[in-house]
Design a protein around this motif. Structure first.
Motif, PDB file in Angstrom:
ATOM      1  N   LEU A 468     -24.916 -14.103 -19.736  1.00 49.19           N
ATOM      2  CA  LEU A 468     -24.402 -14.665 -20.986  1.00 49.19           C
ATOM      3  C   LEU A 468     -23.722 -16.010 -20.747  1.00 49.19           C
ATOM      4  CD1 LEU A 468     -22.969 -11.382 -22.542  1.00 49.19           C
ATOM      5  CD2 LEU A 468     -25.007 -12.613 -23.289  1.00 49.19           C
ATOM      6  N   ALA A 469     -23.011 -16.152 -19.618  1.00 53.45           N
ATOM      7  CA  ALA A 469     -22.353 -17.424 -19.322  1.00 53.45           C
ATOM      8  C   ALA A 469     -23.353 -18.557 -19.126  1.00 53.45           C
ATOM      9  CB  ALA A 469     -21.473 -17.273 -18.083  1.00 53.45           C
ATOM     10  N   THR A 470     -24.575 -18.208 -18.705  1.00 52.99           N
ATOM     11  CA  THR A 470     -25.600 -19.222 -18.437  1.00 52.99           C
ATOM     12  C   THR A 470     -26.381 -19.607 -19.691  1.00 52.99           C
ATOM     13  OG1 THR A 470     -25.827 -18.199 -16.248  1.00 52.99           O
ATOM     14  CG2 THR A 470     -27.501 -19.784 -16.853  1.00 52.99           C
ATOM     15  N   VAL A 471     -26.335 -18.780 -20.728  1.00 51.11           N
ATOM     16  CA  VAL A 471     -27.168 -18.986 -21.916  1.00 51.11           C
ATOM     17  C   VAL A 471     -27.043 -20.391 -22.498  1.00 51.11           C
ATOM     18  CG1 VAL A 471     -27.412 -18.315 -24.348  1.00 51.11           C
ATOM     19  CG2 VAL A 471     -27.412 -16.562 -22.574  1.00 51.11           C
ATOM     20  N   PRO A 472     -25.837 -20.959 -22.693  1.00 51.33           N
ATOM     21  CA  PRO A 472     -25.755 -22.293 -23.304  1.00 51.33           C
ATOM     22  C   PRO A 472     -26.428 -23.385 -22.489  1.00 51.33           C
ATOM     23  CG  PRO A 472     -23.618 -21.194 -23.377  1.00 51.33           C
ATOM     24  CD  PRO A 472     -24.486 -20.379 -22.486  1.00 51.33           C
TER      25      PRO A 472
END
Length: 549
Positions: A468-472
């Motif tokens: 989730l932290a990598t999604v952006p």
């Protein structure tokens, strides 16, 4: 760490494109969420890559593959011959044929590099000046910088401790290095990360903590303890998803644990992050793609319950094309025709043809064939949903029993997970929901929690947070996607901390999905019974009108 300021300025300079992106988007700074700021860092990097076929190479038989068993050599050899075959013969590119020693050589250069400089990827960008120059040092993968960028001063005691850890690592005394890193982490957790914590950006402190975590990873890998390294690799990404080596080290841990599909995805993300954050060194880029290719081939070879076919995408009618692909697949892989499924949502990219920006990569459609019709149908049903679920229950309004959970895990859960991971190994973005990968892992964590496997549950939640932290950094987020991302990460952190307040976001998603399935099935049953009653009524009337003679 004498050169940490120069190294940090170099990485910080790669953020200068953010300001230009803001101007193009015409969005006031005050309206930018944290996720949107992360997206804007990547706007000047093209999302597409050039076609770059790998050079021809001989085929290396399965006997050279690490972790293989002699009795599987025949199956593996056959599957290797069929790897990457599709409707277009140009897709059948030569395999990498790397020996275990060559793979280790790749990892020595990509994974086990002992950086002395803490990269501050989150630093605010500045406008470049005419006096800027590029640094040429040990880190070959950055861009030009500004010498006027103020950087946080690392706490002196922490700096001494990290130097001691680095010295122990280079002397191959990895246990001593772990002890020094544990001391460094304790100092950092007590607020001794920088000389002036009040004036330091939280993102810079996160970069320092991530630096310590990623050092833990390489030390535990050297100690042959990948299980110990796994959560550290996840946490290094949670704290700093913008550093490509964090993803490469996660890939190395997964490879050591023989979780090749997940390792391939981490390598793919590392390749994307490298170019996104301004990496320009062609040699480093080629090494990352080579590493990704080797691990992806390993993943394809290891799977025996299904096989895959990648076909170059050509614009046209998708429905007719999918039917044609199924026919081609059945001819090429007659042992995997119980259920054939072509992923209709988004495109896949392969390391063999993933070039460098600004030219586009070659896009592929993925077709999977299964030995089990049950697993294939469930995967197809789940993939049709906008938000993923991880259950095949028929009674969504009843509480889940322990027996139901065990039966689901044995018959479906652990069999379908490798397929879901494999699909994601060449699929960088998701066209339906950017958070899908994280939601899948959080569903798995809930299942493991019901099975009372707390250690595995904690590890999977950490992995979900890293995703989730990598999604952006992977794709643009709409406002509702950004809100969902924030809610998922908040609930995941609460779960790790043991908080049981309220229902989790992913639990509500699954409940809604199961209710939808229940209603659709009820509607289908009703319409089917209605057709049967109508047919029976017509037949009765016909019999009355024309009695049998």
């Amino acid at each position: 760490m004498e050169s940490k300021n120069a190294a940090s300025r170099q990485v910080r300079g790669s953020k200068k494109t953010t300001e230009a992106a803001k101007r193009r988007k015409d969005i006031p700074d005050g309206q930018l969420t944290k996720e949107l700021r992360a997206q804007l860092r990547r706007l000047d990097m093209a999302k597409v890559r050039e076609e770059n076929q790998t050079e021809a190479a001989g085929r290396e038989r399965q006997k050279n593959k690490p972790g293989s068993h002699d009795n599987d050599n025949g199956k593996v050899a056959v599957k290797r011959e069929k790897l990457l075959e599709g409707g277009d013969q140009s897709l059948a590119t030569p395999l990498s044929c790397l020996s275990p020693k060559s793979i280790m050589d790749l990892e020595m250069e990509l994974v086990y590099t002992d950086e002395e400089d803490i990269p501050f990827e989150f630093a605010d960008p500045v406008e470049p000046t005419s006096t800027q120059s590029s640094r040429h040092g040990s880190e070959e993968d950055a861009v030009g910088t500004s010498d006027d960028v103020p950087l946080p001063q690392i706490d002196k005691q922490l700096q001494v401790t990290l130097k001691a850890a680095s010295s122990c690592y280079r002397e191959n005394n990895y246990e001593a290095a772990v002890e020094q890193l544990s001391t460094a982490w304790e100092l950092c957790s007590k607020g001794a990360a920088t000389e002036d914590p009040i004036e330091t950006y939280p993102e810079d402190i996160s970069s320092i903590a991530s630096f310590i975590e990623t050092k833990f990873v390489i030390c535990y890998l050297k100690l042959k303890k990948p299980e110990e390294a796994l959560n550290h690799s996840h946490r290094s990404i949670i704290l700093n998803p913008a550093y490509f080596r964090n993803h490469l080290r996660q890939a190395a841990v997964f490879r050591c644990l023989e979780r090749c599909s997940e390792a391939a995805r981490s390598a793919m993300v590392a390749d994307h992050i490298y170019w996104l954050m301004g990496g320009t060194e062609q040699h480093t880029s080629k090494l990352i793609k080579r590493y990704w290719q080797v691990i992806h081939e390993e993943a394809m070879i290891r799977e025996v319950s299904f096989t895959a076919m990648y076909t170059p995408f050509v614009a046209g009618g998708k429905a007719d094309k999918i039917e044609k692909l199924k026919s081609i697949f059945a001819k090429k892989h007659p042992g995997y025709v119980e259920h054939i499924y072509t992923d209709p949502h988004g495109f896949h990219i392969l390391p063999q043809t993933a070039g460098n920006p600004p030219l586009p990569p070659r896009q592929y459609l993925l077709t999977l064939g299964f030995r089990s019709k049950h697993i294939g149908k469930i995967l197809e049903r789940w993939s049709d949903k906008k938000l993923p679920i991880f259950s095949d229950r028929k009674a969504p309004f009843c509480p889940v029993t322990e027996e139901e959970t065990k039966a689901f895990w044995k018959n479906t859960g652990k069999r379908i997970l490798p397929i879901m991971d494999f699909i994601r190994s060449t699929k960088l973005t998701d066209s339906r929901c950017p958070c899908s990968r994280g939601i899948e892992k959080l569903h798995l964590a809930s299942c493991l929690g019901r099975l009372q496997r707390e250690g595995e549950q904690s590890q999977v939640i950490h992995q979900a947070l890293a995703e989730l932290a990598t999604v952006p950094y992977l794709q643009d987020l709409k406002k509702r996607d950004a809100r969902l991302l924030q809610s998922l990460m908040a609930d995941a952190m609460d779960t790790l901390e043991g908080s049981c307040d309220g229902e989790r976001v992913w639990s509500r998603i699954q409940k809604i999905g199961l209710i939808e399935d229940y209603l659709f099935q009820a509607e289908d049953d009703y319409l089917q019974k209605k057709r049967l009653r109508r047919d029976k009524t017509v037949e009765t009337k016909m019999n009355r009108t024309h009695p049998a003679t």
